[in-house]
Design an enzyme around this catalytic site. Structure first.
Site, PDB file in Angstrom:
ATOM      1  N   ASP A  35       0.966  -1.095   0.260  1.00  0.00           N
ATOM      2  CA  ASP A  35      -0.267   0.196  -0.354  1.00  0.00           C
ATOM      3  C   ASP A  35       0.716   1.274   0.085  1.00  0.00           C
ATOM      4  O   ASP A  35      -0.110   1.908   0.378  1.00  0.00           O
ATOM      5  CB  ASP A  35      -0.862  -0.374   0.362  1.00  0.00           C
ATOM      6  CG  ASP A  35      -0.263  -0.662   2.622  1.00  0.00           C
ATOM      7  OD1 ASP A  35       1.025  -0.070   2.441  1.00  0.00           O
ATOM      8  OD2 ASP A  35      -0.757  -0.441   3.607  1.00  0.00           O
ATOM      9  N   GLU A  36       2.268   0.966  -0.577  1.00  0.00           N
ATOM     10  CA  GLU A  36       2.690   2.075  -0.527  1.00  0.00           C
ATOM     11  C   GLU A  36       3.912   2.500  -1.245  1.00  0.00           C
ATOM     12  O   GLU A  36       4.057   1.491  -2.463  1.00  0.00           O
ATOM     13  CB  GLU A  36       3.775   2.395   0.652  1.00  0.00           C
ATOM     14  CG  GLU A  36       3.159   1.993   2.097  1.00  0.00           C
ATOM     15  CD  GLU A  36       4.215   2.724   2.967  1.00  0.00           C
ATOM     16  OE1 GLU A  36       4.038   2.751   4.258  1.00  0.00           O
ATOM     17  OE2 GLU A  36       5.412   2.643   2.958  1.00  0.00           O
TER      18      GLU A  36
END
Length: 274
Positions: A35-36
């Site tokens: 998620d990054e």
DNA sequence: TCTGGGGTCCTAGGACCC
DNA sequence: TCTGGGGTCCTAGGACCC
């Protein structure tokens, strides 16, 4: 100028969408987990804030999810910035903001400072990033070693020269498992080790890697954790050979306590050229 | 946080070779 | 034969990240 995206409650399907949206902006993306991601938009002409609005909109369209974004001159500051306004945020942090924005923060907010280092720093009276920045490089290196001491000295000043990494090869492939109940039975331990080894080998073969170093990890019920490694003479992806190495390692551990976790890792990897 | 799983990097010491 | 220094490889463990 680099971005960092923090994005909550991401799922792997959404993760793909997320990354593909980012790649429509620029190929200069560093994948930093499910998620990054970091984006280098220094080559783009648009004002960064307007790009950000566009990205947020597209991510919302594609995934239905919001994200938090940090804009900064380097990855370290971008990551810290992204964390400053939690859901659906947008924070810009420049070198000039270090003193008023970064220094008041608790040391734990600095990337690379975990619970151990936090406790150590508090013992010597350092609680904020600003107090860390007031320490001399010599003192930090003496306390934390050359590499990490240097890192802390620079990071507390918002200095980070680390490049964007758009592609990398894995350094190791591993599997580990925690037993439902701590086990004493050697058969169970051995069978589990064989199964984990099989998975590691399958993973290696799928991605075309061979290994030279096999490491096993044992954690006992009292949380004592041991590793034993064996390096073999030639790179291999043969299950039997890797399993033999793993069991040679297992033999070197005295299993006199109940075992909570067992794991196996293949490192010293080489890509198979076919 | 009484502690899941898959990774990375660093350090220190020992073995071995020249 | 003895001593020492430097380089490299390997092992074990620790800390950190998502």
């Amino acid at each position: 100028m680099l971005f960092f995206f923090l994005w909550y409650e991401a799922y792997s399907a959404a993760s793909q969408q997320f990354k593909s949206v980012l790649l429509t902006i620029t190929p200069f993306m560093e994948d930093a987990g499910i998620d990054e991601a970091f984006l280098d938009i220094s080559e783009l002409l648009d004002a960064s804030e307007s790009i950000v609005v566009r990205i947020k909109t597209r991510i919302k369209e594609k995934t239905g999810l919001t994200c938090s974004i940090g804009i900064a001159p380097n990855k370290l500051l971008a990551k810290i910035a992204s964390d400053m306004q939690k859901p659906d945020g947008l924070t810009t942090l420049n070198e000039g903001d270090v003193e008023c924005q970064l220094w008041p923060l608790p040391i734990r907010k600095l990337y690379g400072v975990g619970p151990k280092t936090e406790a150590h720093l508090k013992d010597i009276g350092i609680e904020t990033i600003g107090q860390l920045a007031a320490s001399s490089a010599e003192k930090l290196i003496e306390t934390f070693g050359h590499s990490y001491g240097h890192y802390l000295y620079d990071a507390s000043r918002g200095i980070d020269d680390s490049p964007l990494v758009t592609h990398w090869e894995p350094k190791s492939i591993s599997r580990e498992t925690t037993f439902q109940e701590d086990v004493k039975n050697w058969q169970v331990i051995a069978r589990t080790l064989a199964e984990l080894t099989k998975e590691v080998v399958a993973d290696m073969q799928e991605h075309g890697y061979q290994t030279r170093t096999v490491t096993i990890k044992i954690r006992f019920s009292d949380f004592q954790t041991l590793t034993r490694a064996k390096t073999i003479s030639d790179y291999t992806d043969a299950e039997e050979e890797i399993r033999k190495a793993a069991f040679a390692c297992l033999k070197r551990i005295d299993l006199n306590k109940r075992v909570r976790l067992i794991g196996v890792r293949a490192s010293n990897l080489e890509k198979v050229t076919s």
